[in-house]
Design a protein around this motif. Structure first.
Motif, PDB file in Angstrom:
ATOM      1  N   PHE A 151      42.198  34.513  42.444  1.00 15.03           N
ATOM      2  CA  PHE A 151      41.143  35.524  42.289  1.00 15.03           C
ATOM      3  C   PHE A 151      41.577  36.689  41.387  1.00 15.03           C
ATOM      4  CE2 PHE A 151      43.562  36.884  46.008  1.00 15.03           C
ATOM      5  CZ  PHE A 151      43.697  38.256  45.811  1.00 15.03           C
ATOM      6  N   CYS A 152      40.560  37.291  40.774  1.00 15.81           N
ATOM      7  CA  CYS A 152      40.723  38.568  40.084  1.00 15.81           C
ATOM      8  C   CYS A 152      40.080  39.626  40.956  1.00 15.81           C
ATOM      9  CB  CYS A 152      39.991  38.555  38.743  1.00 15.81           C
ATOM     10  SG  CYS A 152      40.987  37.979  37.412  1.00 15.81           S
ATOM     11  N   THR A 153      40.615  40.812  40.950  1.00 14.36           N
ATOM     12  CA  THR A 153      40.098  41.846  41.844  1.00 14.36           C
ATOM     13  C   THR A 153      39.954  43.176  41.118  1.00 14.36           C
ATOM     14  OG1 THR A 153      40.564  43.010  43.912  1.00 14.36           O
ATOM     15  CG2 THR A 153      42.456  42.288  42.668  1.00 14.36           C
ATOM     16  N   GLY A 154      39.378  44.142  41.834  1.00 14.75           N
ATOM     17  CA  GLY A 154      39.162  45.468  41.250  1.00 14.75           C
ATOM     18  C   GLY A 154      37.858  45.509  40.496  1.00 14.75           C
ATOM     19  N   GLY A 155      37.877  46.135  39.339  1.00 13.72           N
ATOM     20  CA  GLY A 155      36.677  46.187  38.504  1.00 13.72           C
ATOM     21  C   GLY A 155      36.636  44.983  37.585  1.00 13.72           C
ATOM     22  N   SER A 156      35.489  44.755  36.968  1.00 11.74           N
ATOM     23  CA  SER A 156      35.385  43.581  36.100  1.00 11.74           C
ATOM     24  C   SER A 156      34.866  43.964  34.719  1.00 11.74           C
ATOM     25  CB  SER A 156      34.462  42.537  36.727  1.00 11.74           C
ATOM     26  OG  SER A 156      33.148  43.037  36.792  1.00 11.74           O
ATOM     27  N   THR A 157      35.358  43.249  33.727  1.00 12.81           N
ATOM     28  CA  THR A 157      34.860  43.373  32.359  1.00 12.81           C
ATOM     29  C   THR A 157      34.412  41.989  31.901  1.00 12.81           C
ATOM     30  OG1 THR A 157      37.032  42.873  31.478  1.00 12.81           O
ATOM     31  CG2 THR A 157      36.515  45.200  31.793  1.00 12.81           C
ATOM     32  N   GLY A 158      33.671  41.977  30.807  1.00 11.91           N
ATOM     33  CA  GLY A 158      33.202  40.714  30.266  1.00 11.91           C
ATOM     34  C   GLY A 158      34.351  39.766  29.972  1.00 11.91           C
TER      35      GLY A 158
END
Lengths: 515, 298
Positions: free
Chosen positions: A308-315
């Protein structure tokens, strides 16, 4: 009375109007006490319709009185119109002595300054402050008590514990129905995840949903539920899309930032955490976001795939999800419209609350199970303590954010930063403000060298084995000062204008009034 | 000691302090502080002073530091040389060299300035920039004009002007000139350096251009943007197979010397002087790449 905490900062044990504080004693040293807060039980009309005609009607219906606390989220960032609108209305109603408790404040909120001077707002707690508002609050003692700076996880904890009791939460949404289901995904002011607002919705005594886009029931997807919302108000415009976010965050083309990112990727690869199923939080700054580019290249080369990726997201991260480099995104906030689109369309991209993300006293938080975290710094000292709040002039200009939350729990904590910013060295003897203690920072990566915290001998050994040259942080400081000279100490008064809470509610530092 | 590598020569405007300070971070083999095209006429003096200050105060690490000075027939030439010599750059790259006399003139002026500054005569090296049809035609005599000469670079923009042509992506208009510079430089035992590639966002085109340069025999390439450095090093880096074979050639050669044996062979192929020289060059480049801090170089 003032006491010295574990990072050597002198902090108060009691602050008038705020009460007692414990000094920071270590990452997980101070145990929690008490119970979770719960809002009062009220009777609601059988129809469940909650739509009121105006913000004023909602304020009156909420029972807001002078001396109470109001909260907001900062998902609209610098396009936010709600905070200023509500405070204007509160001032017009003649209310005073309000505590403002948003998840963060932006430059656009300089419109609050007259209301602070007039006593409508008498206290503030936030993750960060920027622009003229931050400048005024660092140079003048205008509030009845210092600003309380909390991390995202720390704010969630304080709200859940009832330390930060919110009387009325004004939660903006880009789409809502008349029964109070809301999201940030649809509508002209789309901002994506409403992760920070979820905690306010759960614990505030009264929750007012504010939107400029009423949609037919049910407003899907439901980010904030009708079971938590007391009233709904429709306004003409809730945010300026230009200030909320850009189309897609572009990766930096600055060769220096790319160079730092490339070095950081070498460290990640050598650390042992570049492995199948890795979890990752990208920063949003130039260098830290660019690490994602190099991570993707190495994943492509090696066939390694992430969890998983976490925190905020960018394109960019969302594209990596779409292309199969990661299996899920847990998202507290979207940084661009491409991320909003991903949240709207990809079932593996989901919102999470600030508590889910980073609450130290929650039953679980993602920040404690992440492998790799990219962190920024406005300053870092030779004990690896990090400042992300105040600038080289001592003025508040940033935010605590999730910095200390993720640093405490993540396995590999990398700070990426240019060694010289403007005319100032980034490595100093003592940071002006400690936000994140050095004991949870593993490595500093700059364009002029890499320094591993001496508390991390295993990591140092792995980098040595990989042939990555490192130097001491004192050597980096020397390299920077050779070009910049040693900065003069800042002139500041004894007056405390802000308290910096660690994520467990203890005091890790204070900000003093700049002269 | 092996000869210094000049795979990447990064141009840095001589009037931009921030870029000068950051240049060594990117670990080019050479940094060229530019007083010529990057600096407008009314900023020549200020840039010259800034470059001198930078040479005296900054730590450029392992990078070779050169200064591109204005052409012999410009009003800035003499001042450039006189001012720069006491700050002791590794080399001066003379722009618009068209004849051996240009190099001889610089050599003599350098000698006088070195003596005045108390430096050993010959301490500062010369690189000749061939940028015109006349320069290309005279490349063989230019390349032998001074023992200070360590490299000869080719500049395509001015060259295409001088032959009244335009640069194309295919580069046929440059082929003869590039080859002529390589031949002259290699014959004189100095490094031929290829022209810049100005489309800094076109990594694919740049990489292809570097491959051509390497194939033509250039020792390196002039770079106009830091991002080009890693790409150049990547193309010039020998493959692990090449390095492995080169190491075995050198080992066999060393053993043969120790044992006084005659003709030797590795993998059934005879090893003679040129093979040993080539093997040594491959190992030198590989060792230099290992020292690079760029992650792609590992």
């Amino acid at each position: 009375m003032m006491v010295v905490n574990k990072v050597g900062r002198i902090v108060p044990s009691f602050v008038e109007n705020l009460g007692e504080f414990q000094p920071y004693a270590g990452l997980f040293a101070t145990p929690p006490t008490g119970n979770h807060y719960a809002p009062p039980i009220r009777r609601y009309p059988g129809t469940g319709k909650k739509l009121l005609a105006s913000l004023r009607d909602a304020i009156l219906a909420s029972g807001l009185k002078s001396g109470m606390t109001i909260s907001f989220h900062h998902h609209f960032r610098n396009g936010d119109m709600l905070v200023n609108m509500v405070v204007e209305e509160i001032a017009a109603l003649g209310l005073k002595d309000i505590t403002l408790a948003p998840s963060s404040l932006q430059s656009i909120h300089q419109a609050l300054i007259p209301h602070i001077r007039s006593g409508v707002i008498s206290a503030i707690t936030t993750s960060g402050l920027r622009g003229e508002l931050a400048d005024v609050l660092t140079r003048e003692s205008l509030l009845k008590s210092p600003v309380v700076i909390r991390s995202h996880g720390g704010r969630a904890r304080a709200i859940a514990a009832g330390e930060l009791k919110i009387d009325v939460a004004f939660l903006g949404a880009s789409a809502a129905d008349v029964y109070g289901n809301m999201n940030g995904i649809h509508g002209p002011a789309a901002c994506g995840s409403l992760g920070y607002a979820m905690v306010d919705a759960q614990y505030a005594d009264c929750v007012i949903g504010v939107t400029d886009n009423i949609v037919p029931y049910p407003a899907l997807p439901i980010s904030i539920s009708q079971t938590q919302v007391d009233f709904v108000v429709q306004v003409d415009k809730i945010g300026d899309p230009k200030g909320i976010m850009t189309g897609a965050t572009r990766l930096t083309r600055d060769p220096l930032e790319l160079h730092i990112a490339a070095q950081a990727m070498r460290v990640i690869e050598a650390s042992g955490y570049f492995r199948e199923g890795l979890s990752f939080q990208a920063g949003t700054g130039g260098a830290s976001l660019a690490v994602a580019k190099f991570l993707k290249e190495r994943m492509m080369d090696t066939g390694i795939r992430g969890g998983f990726c976490t925190g905020g997201s960018t394109g960019y991260i969302c594209d990596m999800l779409q292309e199969g480099y990661f299996s899920a995104i847990l998202d507290t906030q979207c940084f661009d419209l491409a991320a909003v689109e991903s949240l709207r369309t990809n079932p593996r991209h989901v919102e999470m609350s600030a508590s889910f993300y980073a609450n130290i006293h929650g039953k679980a938080c993602t920040a404690h199970i992440t492998d790799i975290m990219m962190l920024g710094a406005t300053e870092i000292d030779t004990a690896f303590n990090v400042n992300v709040l105040t600038g080289s002039d001592g003025i508040m200009m940033g935010a605590s954010g999730g910095h200390s939350d993720t640093a405490a729990g993540t396995k590999l904590r990398l700070v990426t930063a240019p060694l010289i910013r403007g005319r100032f060295p980034i490595v100093v003897d003592n940071v002006h403000t400690v936000v994140t203690p050095g004991e949870c920072i593993d490595v500093l990566v700059t364009e002029r060298g890499i320094a591993v915290n001496s508390t991390q001998p295993a990591l140092q050994e792995r980098l040595n084995e990989a042939g990555i040259m490192t130097v001491s942080i004192e050597e980096l400081q020397w390299r920077a000062e050779k070009l910049t000279g040693k900065p003069e100490p800042l002139a500041q008064s004894e007056d405390i204008v802000a308290l910096v809470e660690y994520r467990d509610g203890t005091l890790i530092d204070v900000v003093r009034r700049v002269l | 000691m092996s000869k210094p590598l000049r795979r990447s020569m990064l141009f840095v405007p001589g009037n931009n302090p921030a870029l000068i300070v950051d240049a060594p971070v990117f670990l080019p083999d050479s940094i060229i502080l530019d007083l010529e095209d990057a600096v407008t006429v009314n900023q020549k003096d200020a840039a010259r002073e800034l470059v001198v200050h930078a040479l005296r105060t900054l730590d450029f690490g392992s990078c070779e530091v050169c200064v591109r000075i204005n052409g012999r027939h410009t009003p800035f030439f003499t001042d450039d040389v006189r001012t720069l010599v006491p700050a002791r750059p590794h080399a001066l790259r003379l722009a618009m060299v068209e004849s051996a006399e240009d190099i001889v003139c610089l050599d003599e002026l350098l000698g006088r300035c070195e003596s005045e500054a108390g430096l050993p005569v010959g301490a500062i090296k010369i690189m000749a920039a061939i940028e015109t049809a006349k320069g290309v035609v005279n490349a063989p005599s230019i390349s032998l004009a001074s023992p200070r000469l360590v490299a000869m670079s080719f500049g395509a923009e001015d060259f295409t002007n001088s032959i009244q042509s335009e640069r194309t992506p295919q580069g046929q208009e440059l082929l003869f000139a590039r080859t002529a510079v390589v031949l002259a430089a290699r014959a004189a035992g100095i490094d031929p350096i290829d022209t810049v590639f100005s489309l800094v966002d076109d990594d694919t085109g740049f990489r292809a251009d570097v491959r051509v340069a390497k194939q033509l025999g250039f020792a390196g390439k002039s770079c106009v943007h830091p991002r080009q450095i890693a790409l150049v090093h990547d193309v010039f880096r020998p493959t692990p197979e090449e390095v492995h074979r080169a190491e075995r050639v050198l080992a066999a050669y060393t053993k043969a010397l120790q044992q006084g044996t005659g003709v030797i062979a590795v993998d059934g192929r005879m090893v003679d002087g040129p093979i040993v020289t080539k093997a040594q060059r491959i190992v030198d480049i590989a060792n230099s790449s290992k020292n690079s801090q760029n992650w792609r170089a590992q």
